[in-house]
Write a protein that holds these residues in place. Sequence first.
Motif, mmCIF file in Angstrom:
data_model
loop_
_atom_site.group_PDB
_atom_site.id
_atom_site.type_symbol
_atom_site.label_atom_id
_atom_site.label_comp_id
_atom_site.label_asym_id
_atom_site.label_seq_id
_atom_site.Cartn_x
_atom_site.Cartn_y
_atom_site.Cartn_z
ATOM 1 N N ASP A 192 -7.518 47.685 4.829
ATOM 2 C CA ASP A 192 -7.886 46.875 5.990
ATOM 3 C C ASP A 192 -6.767 45.915 6.381
ATOM 4 O O ASP A 192 -6.529 45.680 7.568
ATOM 5 C CB ASP A 192 -9.168 46.086 5.713
ATOM 6 N N ASP B 27 -4.030 50.094 -1.888
ATOM 7 C CA ASP B 27 -5.145 50.642 -2.661
ATOM 8 C C ASP B 27 -5.820 51.771 -1.888
ATOM 9 O O ASP B 27 -6.843 51.589 -1.238
ATOM 10 C CB ASP B 27 -6.158 49.530 -2.968
ATOM 11 N N THR B 28 -5.220 52.940 -1.940
ATOM 12 C CA THR B 28 -5.776 54.129 -1.281
ATOM 13 C C THR B 28 -5.695 55.297 -2.247
ATOM 14 O O THR B 28 -5.169 55.195 -3.351
ATOM 15 C CB THR B 28 -4.964 54.510 -0.023
ATOM 16 N N THR C 112 -4.941 45.926 0.581
ATOM 17 C CA THR C 112 -6.103 46.704 1.001
ATOM 18 C C THR C 112 -5.747 47.494 2.257
ATOM 19 O O THR C 112 -4.848 47.106 3.013
ATOM 20 C CB THR C 112 -7.297 45.785 1.322
#
Length: 242
Positions: free
Chosen positions: A207, A187-188, A205
């Motif tokens: 992270d 998700d970027t 994510t």
Amino acid sequence: MTATPLAGRVALVTGGGNGIGAAVARRLSAAGAAVVVVDRDGAAARSVAADVGGTAVRADLAAPDGTRTAFARAEAVHGRLDLVHLNAGMLSGTPDLTELDEARYRAVTGVNIDAVVFGVRAAIPALRRAGGGAVLVTSSIAGLTGFDLDPVYAMTKHAVVGLVRALAPTLAGQGIRISAICPDFVDTGFLGPHRHLVTGGPVLTVDAVAEAALGELAGGESGRLLVLRAGGEPTPYVFAPA
């Protein structure tokens, strides 16, 4: 504070101006490393470098001179280089080769293949001078599977997987680890106008990807290809014997 394996190390991150690269840069800094943020978007590189107290370098890594400039800057500022994350990447955005724009094709192969080859070539002598270190390449699940939504992207990511596997035994003898992370969809902003390629389902994510990347840089296994899937644990990929 408890010392980490990354405290006092000098790390260079390409594609560090946003997405995975920015997340990795921030985690490296939090772990005590000095970070050199490299991106062809100079403003983005400067923004992340300011956040982490690092050094920003604007460079086109698909060109040999751009790569040399970035690595020379890292050693000039910090006197050494211990860790390299070759993370920059690009999609072609088309599943149909008959519709592939040639300029886009050259741009994709330049960023996804040439920049990795030039980056590893520049990293090896720098890491030798530091007494050893680690190179991490961001590949993709598309580097291990038949990703028909973007065959050219898949081709480039297969190429860097092959490079990592081929170099690992030789570099290990020089005290240099090289490995790759192979994330599923993340998700970027990377997908950008090509978000239609995602057909549904959970995405990683940044992270989660950055955490796995940090583990590899801190003490991963040379030659390892770490598969990252949303909701799952990082898993080494094992090829069947040829």
